[in-house]
Design an enzyme around this catalytic site. Structure first.
Site, PDB file in Angstrom:
ATOM      1  CB  CYS A 170     -10.429  47.922  -2.472  1.00  0.00           C
ATOM      2  SG  CYS A 170     -10.803  49.685  -2.402  1.00  0.00           S
ATOM      3  CB  CYS A 212     -12.289  49.034   0.478  1.00  0.00           C
ATOM      4  SG  CYS A 212     -12.853  49.234  -1.229  1.00  0.00           S
TER       5      CYS A 212
END
Length: 326
Positions: free
Chosen positions: A77, A80
């Site tokens: 991600c 993230c």
């Protein structure tokens, strides 16, 4: 993915009223036990990796002593990777006022599902065993700071949880290059009448809380905190004796019964289903006229107070209400 704000005032459940008093006692016991052991400083790990096996000990139990912020993330991600370092740096800077728990969703699917995470990065908090959503997406740092400050304030005022003690302060934003720490601004004294109202709400004395908030508003009609407290206390008083299963059955069987739909909407909101609560009442306004319509409209405005006027869910529901009315 764009960040989605979660208003702290929108997290209301009946268990939290009872949990507030219990959490204060537990937090005091935790601090007393630490003092008896001679622990002068908090654990140095302000950022921890948590999995399903360690979740109860590292998150649920520790949330009686310190707000635990959960960062749901994954290696693949990209947002993230933007958000994670910011949260980790802020955990050090806030010096024990919250604990950061990082959960890799690829290896902890059960936790991912239990929290109802719909996309990552997603940030939640656990305070006194109560879970609440904070925001989703790689939010701007200033927005994150504001959310953390609100979390810390709510944790202390509602649950008596003040965080870990003895952690050295991190580099505060705007600190002098020489390392001098700016003196903290003194906390303004709390209005005794408002403090009494908060105490009654925390103790589960809902009738007393309602009256206390009304007393504050009688002297200060514009007191935003008192308006929010009154809306929450009245909501909790309305639902405390309801049979949720029976109300939901009646609501499904009687879609045009205003009283039943309003009770179901209250239960929706207390259960955290904010959009469902708002949508139910908007539909009720749409189906009704006269006094019934006005009653439903006013109830929706009361629920807006519980969530907070700046919450995007309130903004959306206001627009939907306007379309139905006009």
């Amino acid at each position: 993915m764009q960040p989605r704000n979660m208003s702290m005032s929108g997290v209301v459940d009946l268990a939290a009223v009872k949990a507030a008093g219990e959490a204060k006692q537990k937090a005091e016991q935790v601090r007393a036990d630490a003092a008896e052991r001679g622990d002068s400083a908090a654990p140095s790990g302000l950022v921890i990796n948590v999995d399903e096996a360690s979740f109860e000990a590292e998150v649920l139990q520790r949330s009686a002593e310190v707000p635990v912020v959960i960062d749901f993330w994954a290696e693949w991600c990209e947002p993230c990777k933007q958000l994670g370092p910011v949260l980790e740096r802020l955990a050090q800077e806030y010096a024990g006022r919250f604990l950061l728990a990082k959960i890799d969703v690829d290896h902890n699917q059960m936790l991912f599902q239990q929290f109802g995470v719909q996309g990552i990065p997603a940030v939640f908090a656990v305070v006194a065993g109560q879970a609440l959503p904070l925001f989703q997406g790689a939010a701007p740092e200033q927005q994150i700071r504001e959310t953390l400050d609100q979390l810390i304030q709510v944790s202390e005022q509602r649950f008596g949880i003040t965080g870990l003690q003895g952690v050295p302060e991190g580099d505060a934003e705007g600190a002098e290059a020489e390392g001098e720490e700016a003196p903290a601004a003194p906390e303004p004294p709390e209005d005794p009448a408002l403090a009494a109202a908060h105490s009654a709400l925390d103790a589960g004395d809902l009738n007393g809380a309602v009256q206390a908030y009304k007393n504050v508003l009688a002297d200060e009609p514009g007191n935003t905190e008192a308006r929010l407290g009154l809306a929450q206390a009245e909501l909790l008083a309305r639902v405390q004796d309801l049979d949720a299963q029976q109300v939901r059955k009646e609501a499904a069987d009687q879609p045009t019964a205003v009283d039943v739909q309003l009770k179901a909407a209250d239960l929706d909101l207390v259960g955290g289903h904010v959009e469902d609560a708002f949508g139910r009442i908007v539909e009720t306004v749409k189906r009704t006229a006269g006094d019934d319509r006005e009653r439903a409209r006013l109830r929706l405005l009361e629920l807006f107070e519980v969530i907070g006027a700046d919450d995007p869910r309130v903004v959306t529901a206001r627009s939907a209400l306007a379309r139905v009315l006009f």
